[in-house]
Design an enzyme around this catalytic site. Structure first.
Site, PDB file in Angstrom:
ATOM      1  N   LYS A  83      25.281   7.117  32.823  1.00 22.64           N
ATOM      2  CA  LYS A  83      26.613   7.330  32.561  1.00 22.64           C
ATOM      3  C   LYS A  83      27.304   6.076  31.947  1.00 22.64           C
ATOM      4  CE  LYS A  83      26.481  10.460  35.986  1.00 22.64           C
ATOM      5  NZ  LYS A  83      26.449  11.797  35.273  1.00 22.64           N
TER       6      LYS A  83
ATOM      7  N   ASP B 147      26.827   6.226  46.421  1.00 20.81           N
ATOM      8  CA  ASP B 147      26.296   6.722  45.211  1.00 20.81           C
ATOM      9  C   ASP B 147      27.478   6.373  44.162  1.00 20.81           C
ATOM     10  OD1 ASP B 147      25.876   8.434  42.790  1.00 20.81           O
ATOM     11  OD2 ASP B 147      25.910  10.191  43.623  1.00 20.81           O
TER      12      ASP B 147
ATOM     13  N   TRP C 183      28.779  16.331  44.467  1.00 26.11           N
ATOM     14  CA  TRP C 183      27.376  15.220  44.776  1.00 26.11           C
ATOM     15  C   TRP C 183      27.277  14.853  46.056  1.00 26.11           C
ATOM     16  CZ3 TRP C 183      24.229  16.010  41.094  1.00 26.11           C
ATOM     17  CH2 TRP C 183      24.559  16.513  39.963  1.00 26.11           C
TER      18      TRP C 183
END
Ligand code: PMP
Length: 358
Positions: free
Chosen positions: A194, A170, A101
């Site tokens: 999530k 993030d 990511w």
């Protein structure tokens, strides 16, 4: 019967949140209207939205000089918006590469301006988080970017670096799983799918003075100043996702807040890691100090056994234990809403699987 959900995202939601949505989907609190039929201007949506933002502020103790709002486009849109706004022309931005990511974010930034790699875990296959002294960050860099929890590789920052430049993180896959000192960050953002709700919304927490440092001449949606002014309601927001996020935030608060989520994450993840550590059958590719509490990545002695593990776990009603297609292996995601009983069931299944196949 509900499955035991170990998907990495979209992922498990609290049952009582799903039940509330079911009960109110047709008629929201006696308004004679569904939340997803209402205008996003004023009225019942905006009242609910403002409550969601206040609860989020309370849960993370977000200081007043920070903006908080939700956007669409997923966390991925932020990979572009961050450098478009904050990678100042003639300067660099620094990225820590800890896995899939952060690599994606860094690649997008390279298309927009000059990037400095503060650290790259490629040679060690992204199996750990760097130590603070390993980071190489120029003092005149526009910002330092990191991914707090690498959902695919299963590594998570325990302590965040102290830097003199703006720090951007993030937190898609570990937001609300522990207390965070927001004041150390210029920006924290993430997809909600999530720990916070169903896919659709992206949360943005941003120190207001960052807006003074941004590039000019951005198109409307790409400009954080516009979103700050409109608190995320410049265009139609992902209303369903935001409504569910509000219910999840209420649930987190009722459960005892992020402190409680932190304790739960510790208890759940250490149960699974203790099984991995006490056997030669299960192995963790990740360095101990860097282990994620949200996404536990592990391997078995062969790919054949891993395939059998996935097949048999499905028969026991356990879903989502296959590792990401880019890395293989197994992965159990233990987000906030994943009940302890489901983790205990997974632990028992792992022990039994080892007994039969070890
Ligand atoms: N960052 C992290 C840490 C993620 O786990 C994900 C999605 N799994 C993303 C970014 C991308 O999020 P989205 O799909 O919302 O664009």
């Amino acid at each position: 019967m509900r499955k035991k959900n170990f998907f990495a995202g979209p992922s498990v939601l609290p049952l009582e949140v799903l039940e509330k949505i079911r009960d109110q989907i047709v008629d929201y609190e006696g308004e004679g209207l569904s939340m997803i039929e209402a205008s996003h201007r004023g009225g019942m949506f905006e009242k609910m939205y403002d409550e969601a933002l206040s609860t989020f502020r309370r849960l993370l103790d977000i200081p007043d000089d920070y903006d908080v709002y939700f956007l669409g486009g997923g966390a991925t849109l932020q990979f572009t918006m961050i450098p478009q706004n904050f990678l100042i022309k003639g300067k660099k931005a620094s990225y820590v590469k800890t896995g899939s990511w952060s690599n994606k974010a860094e690649k997008d930034a390279e298309k927009i301006g000059d990037v400095e790699i503060a650290w790259d875990g490629k040679d060690i296959n992204y199996t750990r988080i760097p130590k603070p002294e390993e980071l190489k960050v120029s003092p005149d860099s526009s910002y330092l970017y990191l991914c707090a929890n690498e959902t695919i590789g299963g590594i998570e920052w325990r302590n965040f670096p102290s830097v003199s430049i703006p720090l951007i993180a993030d937190m898609s896959s570990d937001i609300l799983s522990r207390p965070v000192d927001v004041s150390r960050f210029a920006m924290i953002y993430g997809g909600v799918q999530k720990n916070m709700g169903p896919a659709g919304a992206t949360f943005i927490i941003m120190k207001k003075d960052m807006l003074e440092k941004r590039n000019e001449n951005l198109t409307a949606y790409m400009d954080y100043a516009l979103h700050s002014k409109e608190k995320g309601l410049y265009n139609t927001p992902p209303v369903f996702s935001i409504w569910a996020v509000k219910l999840v935030l209420d649930w987190v608060e009722k459960m005892g807040g992020v402190k409680k989520m932190d304790e739960r994450a510790e208890a759940k993840s250490s149960l699974i890691y203790s099984i991995i550590d006490s056997s030669d059958f299960f192995t963790s590719p990740v360095e101990k100090e860097s282990r994620s509490r949200m996404n536990i990545v592990f391997r078995l002695p062969s790919e054949e056994l891993e395939a059998r593990f996935i097949e048999e776990s499905k028969k026991e009603g356990m879903l989502g234990l296959k590792g990401h297609r880019s890395v293989g292996g197994l992965r159990a995601s233990l987000y906030n809403a994943c009940p302890m009983e489901d983790v205990e069931a997974l632990a028992a299944f792992m022990k039994e699987f080892e007994r039969k196949n070890g």
